[in-house]
Design a protein around this motif. Structure first.
Motif, PDB file in Angstrom:
ATOM      1  N   ALA A 117     -38.652 -69.614  -3.831  1.00 59.21           N
ATOM      2  CA  ALA A 117     -39.034 -70.473  -4.960  1.00 59.21           C
ATOM      3  C   ALA A 117     -39.813 -71.691  -4.469  1.00 59.21           C
ATOM      4  O   ALA A 117     -40.798 -72.118  -5.092  1.00 59.21           O
ATOM      5  N   GLN A 118     -39.362 -72.238  -3.346  1.00 61.16           N
ATOM      6  CA  GLN A 118     -40.066 -73.399  -2.786  1.00 61.16           C
ATOM      7  C   GLN A 118     -41.459 -73.015  -2.298  1.00 61.16           C
ATOM      8  O   GLN A 118     -42.429 -73.738  -2.512  1.00 61.16           O
ATOM      9  N   ALA A 157     -43.672 -72.569  -5.285  1.00 65.02           N
ATOM     10  CA  ALA A 157     -43.997 -73.871  -5.885  1.00 65.02           C
ATOM     11  C   ALA A 157     -45.046 -74.602  -5.045  1.00 65.02           C
ATOM     12  O   ALA A 157     -45.979 -75.213  -5.585  1.00 65.02           O
ATOM     13  N   ASP A 185     -46.892 -76.602  -7.892  1.00 64.44           N
ATOM     14  CA  ASP A 185     -46.012 -76.802  -9.041  1.00 64.44           C
ATOM     15  C   ASP A 185     -44.910 -77.809  -8.650  1.00 64.44           C
ATOM     16  O   ASP A 185     -43.840 -77.439  -8.157  1.00 64.44           O
ATOM     17  N   ASP A 239     -42.983 -79.772 -10.533  1.00 66.32           N
ATOM     18  CA  ASP A 239     -41.732 -79.726 -11.302  1.00 66.32           C
ATOM     19  C   ASP A 239     -40.782 -78.641 -10.781  1.00 66.32           C
ATOM     20  O   ASP A 239     -39.580 -78.874 -10.647  1.00 66.32           O
ATOM     21  N   SER A 240     -41.364 -77.460 -10.486  1.00 65.16           N
ATOM     22  CA  SER A 240     -40.515 -76.375  -9.949  1.00 65.16           C
ATOM     23  C   SER A 240     -39.978 -76.747  -8.574  1.00 65.16           C
ATOM     24  O   SER A 240     -38.831 -76.421  -8.238  1.00 65.16           O
ATOM     25  N   GLU A 247     -37.002 -78.935  -8.852  1.00 58.77           N
ATOM     26  CA  GLU A 247     -35.793 -78.209  -9.262  1.00 58.77           C
ATOM     27  C   GLU A 247     -35.089 -77.531  -8.087  1.00 58.77           C
ATOM     28  O   GLU A 247     -33.895 -77.234  -8.157  1.00 58.77           O
ATOM     29  N   THR A 248     -35.824 -77.292  -7.024  1.00 66.45           N
ATOM     30  CA  THR A 248     -35.221 -76.603  -5.880  1.00 66.45           C
ATOM     31  C   THR A 248     -34.465 -77.564  -4.948  1.00 66.45           C
ATOM     32  O   THR A 248     -33.791 -77.125  -4.037  1.00 66.45           O
TER      33      THR A 248
END
Lengths: 273, 84
Positions: free
Chosen positions: B35-36, B39, B44, B46-47, B50-51
């Motif tokens: 996910a990182q 992002a 990204d 914002d994403s 979140e991580t």
């Protein structure tokens, strides 16, 4: 043991702008007080020193910033007074558009505590690079937006006009995190006394982390009222007129040139005995 | 140091990271989550936020006051009065 204070700038972009001496001060400090622009930068700082104390807790919407900043100064100096090697780390340049560092250093010096400042790469530095503006080309005026509104200024429309903290335009309370459209309309009306309605202005924000693009939104001056403005948004107003020659000064300089030419090119003097 | 912060530092301070292949290689070898990585590749923010579960909250940035009413600080070094 005598304490000390060093105010350092960490630059605008995490990891790219910090100077070796600022980094060293942070790493070697007993305590680091911090005011960063984003969570990533705060976390980065917290990993450079085991005792990083974020000053954000003093901020409250509606609270007068004079009080907030004085509380921050006291928090910083209280540790210097007890002999700690203190660093106050600010994003950007610690002495540009940031009064906490200036106040803290001034007060420390009055108390005969050692206090210095190390510069950092400021938003202004980034602005010149990102927008391709050379402040020396036609000149550049910088004002804090509210101050620009509160006081009568001589505006030179042949130079760049840069208004900082435009999101807080007209805030007399010193406690708001942003002001609304009505305040911005007053600013636009003031600027319309000097610039055409469709004059293209730029909303600028330097990038804080590597993956964040810088902002350079070009809008018409009148659209400023409805634009999305953040606390770190800067309004850049390019010149709308040409520089006007100062004939009186040019005449004076021409006269000096002429006189100097006469001396240089005049007949060589011979000593007659 | 947090791996994501390390990666952000590398991206900001290594000129080679302007090259997509070099960047992809660095991200692939960095010890970060998928996910990182995604992002970071897609910019990204914002994403990415979140991580990171312990990302500090920043509510305000320091600003200059339009009218700096900070009172001049004066300290009395010697309050004794000498009579001559």
């Amino acid at each position: 043991m005598s304490g000390s204070l060093v105010c350092v700038g960490t630059g605008m972009t995490l990891g790219a702008h910090i100077s070796p001496i600022a980094k060293s001060h942070i790493e070697q400090a007993d305590i680091v007080f911090s005011l960063m622009a984003n969570g990533f930068a705060q976390k980065w700082l917290e990993e450079m020193n085991t005792d990083v104390r974020c000053l954000q807790k003093f901020y409250l919407e509606g609270k007068n910033r004079n009080i907030t900043y004085n509380e921050m100064v006291e928090a910083i100096l209280s540790q210097v007074r007890v002999g700690k090697k203190v660093v106050a780390a600010f994003y950007g340049h610690p002495g540009v558009f940031a009064c906490v560092s200036h106040r803290a250093i001034k007060k420390a010096k009055l108390e005969e505590l050692p206090a210095t400042m190390e510069p950092g790469i400021s938003a202004e530095d980034c602005l010149y690079a990102d927008l391709g503006i050379d402040p020396g080309k036609t000149g550049c005026m910088h004002y804090e937006t509210s101050q620009f509104m509160f006081y009568k200024r001589n505006i030179d429309t042949s130079a760049h006009l840069i208004l900082w903290q435009v999101a807080l335009a007209g805030d007399k309370s010193l406690g708001k995190f942003s002001t609304g459209k009505a305040y911005r309309q007053v600013l636009v009306d003031l600027l319309l006394e000097h610039y055409p309605r469709d004059h293209q202005v730029i909303l600028y924000q330097a990038k804080g982390i590597a993956i964040e693009p810088m902002r350079d939104d070009k809008i018409a001056l009148t659209d400023l009222v409805d634009a999305e403005l953040l606390m770190q948004t800067t309004l850049v107003i390019p010149p709308c007129g040409k520089m006007q020659p100062n004939e009186a000064i040019l005449e004076k300089l021409a006269a000096i040139d002429k006189k100097e030419d006469r001396i240089k090119n005049g007949p060589a003097l011979t000593l007659v005995l | 140091m947090s791996k994501v912060i390390e990666v952000l530092m590398e991206m900001a301070s290594n000129a080679e990271m302007g090259n997509k292949q070099s960047l992809d290689a660095m991200l692939a070898s960095a010890n970060i989550t998928e996910a990182q990585e995604l992002a970071l590749k897609t910019n990204d923010i914002d994403s990415l936020k979140e991580t990171i579960h312990d990302l500090p909250q920043i509510k305000c940035i320091p600003i200059l006051l339009p009218e700096d009413n900070y009172e001049e600080i004066t300290i009395v070094v010697n309050s004794e009065v000498a009579n001559f």
